[in-house]
Design an enzyme around this catalytic site. Structure first.
Site, PDB file in Angstrom:
ATOM      1  N   GLU A  17      -8.637  -0.856  -8.034  1.00 55.80           N
ATOM      2  CA  GLU A  17      -7.306  -0.745  -7.424  1.00 55.80           C
ATOM      3  C   GLU A  17      -6.957  -1.994  -6.618  1.00 55.80           C
ATOM      4  O   GLU A  17      -5.829  -2.491  -6.683  1.00 55.80           O
ATOM      5  CB  GLU A  17      -7.221   0.491  -6.519  1.00 55.80           C
ATOM      6  CG  GLU A  17      -7.391   1.797  -7.259  1.00 55.80           C
ATOM      7  CD  GLU A  17      -8.836   2.281  -7.348  1.00 55.80           C
ATOM      8  OE1 GLU A  17      -9.031   3.482  -7.574  1.00 55.80           O
ATOM      9  OE2 GLU A  17      -9.775   1.474  -7.187  1.00 55.80           O
ATOM     10  N   CYS A  47     -11.273   5.373  -3.550  1.00 56.54           N
ATOM     11  CA  CYS A  47     -12.207   5.421  -2.420  1.00 56.54           C
ATOM     12  C   CYS A  47     -11.427   5.131  -1.139  1.00 56.54           C
ATOM     13  O   CYS A  47     -10.256   4.753  -1.189  1.00 56.54           O
ATOM     14  CB  CYS A  47     -13.321   4.391  -2.629  1.00 56.54           C
ATOM     15  SG  CYS A  47     -12.796   2.683  -2.318  1.00 56.54           S
ATOM     16  N   CYS A  70      -9.817   1.555  -1.104  1.00 54.68           N
ATOM     17  CA  CYS A  70      -8.688   1.449  -2.034  1.00 54.68           C
ATOM     18  C   CYS A  70      -7.509   2.280  -1.555  1.00 54.68           C
ATOM     19  O   CYS A  70      -6.353   1.872  -1.697  1.00 54.68           O
ATOM     20  CB  CYS A  70      -9.114   1.861  -3.428  1.00 54.68           C
ATOM     21  SG  CYS A  70     -10.307   0.705  -4.147  1.00 54.68           S
TER      22      CYS A  70
END
Length: 161
Positions: free
Chosen positions: A60, A88, A91
Site C-alpha cells: 500500500e 497493517c 499502511c
C-alpha cells in the site's frame, strides 16, 4: 453498503496478481495494491521489504508513493485503493494521510496472521504508555523543538495536509 461490480473485481484481481508477482520474485510477502482514479490505474505496488531492505516498503505504501508521484500530489482524494489484504497499522496510517475515497481489500488481517503476518501486537502497543512499550519511547522535550513548532504555527505560506 457499497455495491461490488465487475470494475471492482477487475481491479482487485490486478492487486492480487501483483501480490503473487512480488512474492514469487522474492521481493517480500504476498501483498499487492493498486491506486485507481476513475478507471485508470495511477499507482501500483507490491511488498518490497526484502528487495529494498526497507521495512516500510509495504504494498500500500509503495502504491501510494507511486500514485502521488504520478499525480504530483500528496493526497489521493479522488482515488480508490485496492489491496490484496486488510492493511497493517502502518499502511492504515499512510492510507488515512493519503485520504482516498475508499479502500477495497481481499484477505483479512486474521488470515494474514495465520500465515505469520500478525499485526495484533502493534495494534495493542499503540495503546500502551510509552514507558511500558516493548520498544521504550522516551520523551526528550527541548525548547528548540518547541521553537520550530512555533515557527510553523506563525508561518504564513504553510500548506496544511
Amino acid at each position: 453498503m457499497y455495491q461490488i461490480g465487475e470494475r471492482e473485481k477487475k481491479f482487485m484481481a490486478m492487486a492480487v496478481e501483483l501480490s503473487k508477482k512480488g512474492m514469487q520474485g522474492g521481493d517480500g510477502g504476498p501483498f499487492g495494491a493498486i491506486v485507481v482514479q476513475g478507471d485508470e490505474i495511477v499507482g501500483e505496488g507490491w511488498n518490497q521489504v526484502l528487495a529494498h531492505n526497507d521495512p516500510t516498503a509495504h504494498a500500500e505504501v509503495v502504491a501510494i508513493r507511486n500514485a502521488c508521484t504520478k499525480l504530483r500530489t500528496f493526497q489521493l482524494t479522488d482515488c480508490e485503493i485496492f489491496t490484496s489484504c486488510e492493511p497493517c497499522p502502518m499502511c492504515l496510517g499512510a492510507i488515512y494521510w493519503a485520504r482516498p475515497q475508499r479502500v477495497f481489500f481481499a484477505n483479512t488481517k486474521e488470515e494474514a496472521a495465520a500465515i505469520a503476518f500478525d499485526d495484533s501486537f502493534i495494534y495493542r502497543e499503540i495503546e500502551v504508555p510509552h514507558h511500558d512499550k516493548k520498544i521504550p519511547f522516551i520523551p526528550m522535550p527541548t525548547e528548540s523543538a518547541r521553537e520550530v513548532f512555533k515557527l510553523w504555527e506563525g508561518k504564513g505560506d504553510k500548506h496544511l495536509y
